[in-house]
Write a protein that holds these residues in place. Structure first.
Motif, PDB file in Angstrom:
ATOM      1  N   LEU A 124       0.830  -1.199   0.000  1.00  0.00           N
ATOM      2  CA  LEU A 124       0.000   0.000   0.000  1.00  0.00           C
ATOM      3  C   LEU A 124       0.873   1.261   0.000  1.00  0.00           C
ATOM      4  CD1 LEU A 124      -2.685   1.471   0.224  1.00  0.00           C
ATOM      5  CD2 LEU A 124      -2.722   0.915   2.667  1.00  0.00           C
ATOM      6  N   PHE A 125       1.875   1.283   0.835  1.00  0.00           N
ATOM      7  CA  PHE A 125       2.768   2.443   0.913  1.00  0.00           C
ATOM      8  C   PHE A 125       3.538   2.638  -0.392  1.00  0.00           C
ATOM      9  CE2 PHE A 125       6.678   4.653   1.967  1.00  0.00           C
ATOM     10  CZ  PHE A 125       6.234   5.692   2.782  1.00  0.00           C
ATOM     11  N   LEU A 126       4.029   1.540  -0.955  1.00  0.00           N
ATOM     12  CA  LEU A 126       4.793   1.623  -2.201  1.00  0.00           C
ATOM     13  C   LEU A 126       3.925   2.108  -3.356  1.00  0.00           C
ATOM     14  CD1 LEU A 126       6.929  -1.626  -1.920  1.00  0.00           C
ATOM     15  CD2 LEU A 126       7.766   0.723  -1.819  1.00  0.00           C
ATOM     16  N   GLU A 127       2.685   1.693  -3.381  1.00  0.00           N
ATOM     17  CA  GLU A 127       1.777   2.159  -4.434  1.00  0.00           C
ATOM     18  C   GLU A 127       1.580   3.666  -4.333  1.00  0.00           C
ATOM     19  OE1 GLU A 127      -0.720   2.534  -7.611  1.00  0.00           O
ATOM     20  OE2 GLU A 127       0.616   0.874  -7.057  1.00  0.00           O
ATOM     21  N   LEU A 128       1.460   4.170  -3.124  1.00  0.00           N
ATOM     22  CA  LEU A 128       1.338   5.608  -2.938  1.00  0.00           C
ATOM     23  C   LEU A 128       2.585   6.336  -3.440  1.00  0.00           C
ATOM     24  CD1 LEU A 128      -0.303   5.855   0.602  1.00  0.00           C
ATOM     25  CD2 LEU A 128      -1.262   6.700  -1.533  1.00  0.00           C
ATOM     26  N   CYS A 129       3.747   5.813  -3.099  1.00  0.00           N
ATOM     27  CA  CYS A 129       5.000   6.438  -3.540  1.00  0.00           C
ATOM     28  C   CYS A 129       5.100   6.445  -5.061  1.00  0.00           C
ATOM     29  CB  CYS A 129       6.198   5.710  -2.935  1.00  0.00           C
ATOM     30  SG  CYS A 129       6.398   5.967  -1.161  1.00  0.00           S
ATOM     31  N   HIS A 130       4.851   5.306  -5.666  1.00  0.00           N
ATOM     32  CA  HIS A 130       4.932   5.199  -7.129  1.00  0.00           C
ATOM     33  C   HIS A 130       3.985   6.188  -7.803  1.00  0.00           C
ATOM     34  CE1 HIS A 130       7.600   1.779  -7.795  1.00  0.00           C
ATOM     35  NE2 HIS A 130       7.053   1.187  -6.751  1.00  0.00           N
ATOM     36  N   SER A 131       2.737   6.192  -7.366  1.00  0.00           N
ATOM     37  CA  SER A 131       1.737   7.020  -8.044  1.00  0.00           C
ATOM     38  C   SER A 131       1.978   8.504  -7.807  1.00  0.00           C
ATOM     39  CB  SER A 131       0.328   6.619  -7.591  1.00  0.00           C
ATOM     40  OG  SER A 131       0.162   6.820  -6.200  1.00  0.00           O
ATOM     41  N   ASP A 132       2.330   8.888  -6.590  1.00  0.00           N
ATOM     42  CA  ASP A 132       2.491  10.312  -6.286  1.00  0.00           C
ATOM     43  C   ASP A 132       3.737  10.896  -6.936  1.00  0.00           C
ATOM     44  OD1 ASP A 132       0.208  10.038  -4.843  1.00  0.00           O
ATOM     45  OD2 ASP A 132       1.110  10.322  -2.868  1.00  0.00           O
ATOM     46  N   TYR A 133       4.858  10.170  -6.880  1.00  0.00           N
ATOM     47  CA  TYR A 133       6.079  10.687  -7.505  1.00  0.00           C
ATOM     48  C   TYR A 133       5.935  10.721  -9.032  1.00  0.00           C
ATOM     49  CZ  TYR A 133       8.630  10.689  -3.094  1.00  0.00           C
ATOM     50  OH  TYR A 133       9.048  10.970  -1.821  1.00  0.00           O
ATOM     51  N   HIS A 134       5.253   9.740  -9.564  1.00  0.00           N
ATOM     52  CA  HIS A 134       5.032   9.729 -11.011  1.00  0.00           C
ATOM     53  C   HIS A 134       4.145  10.890 -11.420  1.00  0.00           C
ATOM     54  CE1 HIS A 134       4.804   8.082 -15.034  1.00  0.00           C
ATOM     55  NE2 HIS A 134       3.494   8.167 -14.994  1.00  0.00           N
ATOM     56  N   ARG A 135       3.169  11.192 -10.606  1.00  0.00           N
ATOM     57  CA  ARG A 135       2.272  12.313 -10.897  1.00  0.00           C
ATOM     58  C   ARG A 135       3.040  13.633 -10.916  1.00  0.00           C
ATOM     59  NH1 ARG A 135      -3.273  13.429  -7.447  1.00  0.00           N
ATOM     60  NH2 ARG A 135      -3.986  15.299  -8.572  1.00  0.00           N
ATOM     61  N   LEU A 136       3.965  13.808  -9.984  1.00  0.00           N
ATOM     62  CA  LEU A 136       4.790  15.015  -9.980  1.00  0.00           C
ATOM     63  C   LEU A 136       5.653  15.076 -11.232  1.00  0.00           C
ATOM     64  CD1 LEU A 136       6.030  17.538  -8.697  1.00  0.00           C
ATOM     65  CD2 LEU A 136       7.589  16.026  -7.432  1.00  0.00           C
ATOM     66  N   ALA A 137       6.287  13.963 -11.579  1.00  0.00           N
ATOM     67  CA  ALA A 137       7.141  13.931 -12.770  1.00  0.00           C
ATOM     68  C   ALA A 137       6.343  14.254 -14.024  1.00  0.00           C
ATOM     69  CB  ALA A 137       7.815  12.565 -12.902  1.00  0.00           C
ATOM     70  N   GLU A 160      11.314  11.070 -17.290  1.00  0.00           N
ATOM     71  CA  GLU A 160       9.859  11.024 -17.472  1.00  0.00           C
ATOM     72  C   GLU A 160       9.155  10.480 -16.232  1.00  0.00           C
ATOM     73  OE1 GLU A 160       8.819   8.979 -20.998  1.00  0.00           O
ATOM     74  OE2 GLU A 160       9.828  10.387 -22.338  1.00  0.00           O
ATOM     75  N   GLU A 161       9.910   9.872 -15.325  1.00  0.00           N
ATOM     76  CA  GLU A 161       9.333   9.312 -14.107  1.00  0.00           C
ATOM     77  C   GLU A 161       9.973   9.864 -12.841  1.00  0.00           C
ATOM     78  OE1 GLU A 161       9.234   5.062 -14.131  1.00  0.00           O
ATOM     79  OE2 GLU A 161       8.600   4.928 -16.210  1.00  0.00           O
ATOM     80  N   ASP A 162      11.129  10.481 -12.984  1.00  0.00           N
ATOM     81  CA  ASP A 162      11.913  10.964 -11.855  1.00  0.00           C
ATOM     82  C   ASP A 162      12.012  12.486 -11.952  1.00  0.00           C
ATOM     83  OD1 ASP A 162      13.837  11.685 -10.010  1.00  0.00           O
ATOM     84  OD2 ASP A 162      15.233  10.092 -10.533  1.00  0.00           O
ATOM     85  N   ALA A 163      11.247  13.187 -11.120  1.00  0.00           N
ATOM     86  CA  ALA A 163      11.214  14.650 -11.191  1.00  0.00           C
ATOM     87  C   ALA A 163      12.575  15.256 -10.885  1.00  0.00           C
ATOM     88  CB  ALA A 163      10.163  15.188 -10.215  1.00  0.00           C
TER      89      ALA A 163
END
Length: 211
Positions: A60-73, A132-135
């Motif tokens: 659950l925590f990792l999914e949040l990290c993946h989605s939120d950081y990707h959204r910023l990028a 494209e994935e790493d802001a």
């Protein structure tokens, strides 16, 4: 809408509800203070319903990290077409601050909450190094582009140092606004104006004088 489409939409809505609740709990209670049962209680679901979507708290925590950081990028990608790297840096700063102010809970979890070291947070899986994935990588590459154009002072030769300095200044605007925006003790100036003054001031101090 057919039965399958409706079920798919309902599943997606439930998943988003779980993620939003978990994000808020991780921010307010910390990683160790959150359990799957606690997430279930917050949205008035049974723990079993949560496990249908996520195997455990780590996932659950990792999914949040993946989605939120990707959204910023993703918010940076559209800026890649700006030809002047200095102007691109200015727009990156604005986009970063806008993201934080529009998504305060996302921002608190991403940059104002301690993260545990989990096996799934390896560089490849988190998109590290891919602009494209790493802001941060997008910011750093833009700094390097400006360096090649001779934009920065001659004594500034470390792209990471410049990128992290600009990041820290932008973070200051966002975190102060999120934490103190309702504090009437300070006669706050409009955050848009503070953003512009900060970016202009930071870049003026880093760039060669002739610019």
């Amino acid at each position: 809408m057919g039965v399958q489409e409706r079920r798919k939409r309902e599943r997606s809505e439930t998943r988003d509800k779980i993620l939003d609740a978990a994000r808020e709990l991780f921010v307010t209670e910390g990683y160790d203070g959150v359990s799957m049962r606690r997430v279930a209680e917050k949205i008035e679901y049974s723990p079993t319903a949560i496990y249908v979507h996520f195997a455990n708290k780590e996932e659950l925590f990792l999914e949040l990290c993946h989605s939120d950081y990707h959204r910023l990028a993703e918010s940076f990608v559209k800026l890649a077409q700006i030809p002047d790297p200095v102007e691109k840096l200015r727009q990156i700063g604005r986009a970063y601050i806008e993201f934080g102010l529009k998504n305060p809970n996302h921002y608190r979890m991403m940059f104002m909450t301690a993260h545990p070291h989990l096996p799934g947070m390896v560089e490849e899986e988190m998109g590290k190094g891919n602009p494209e994935e790493d802001a941060y990588e997008f910011l750093r590459m833009t700094v390097e582009e400006a360096m090649r154009a001779g934009a920065f002072r001659d004594d500034l030769t470390d792209a990471d140092m410049i990128a992290q300095t600009l990041w820290a200044a932008s973070h200051g605007v966002v975190s102060l606004q999120i934490a103190k925006c309702d504090d009437n003790w300070v006669p706050w100036c409009p955050v848009e104006r503070r953003t512009d003054v900060m970016l202009d001031g930071m870049l003026s101090g880093l760039l060669k004088r002739e610019r």
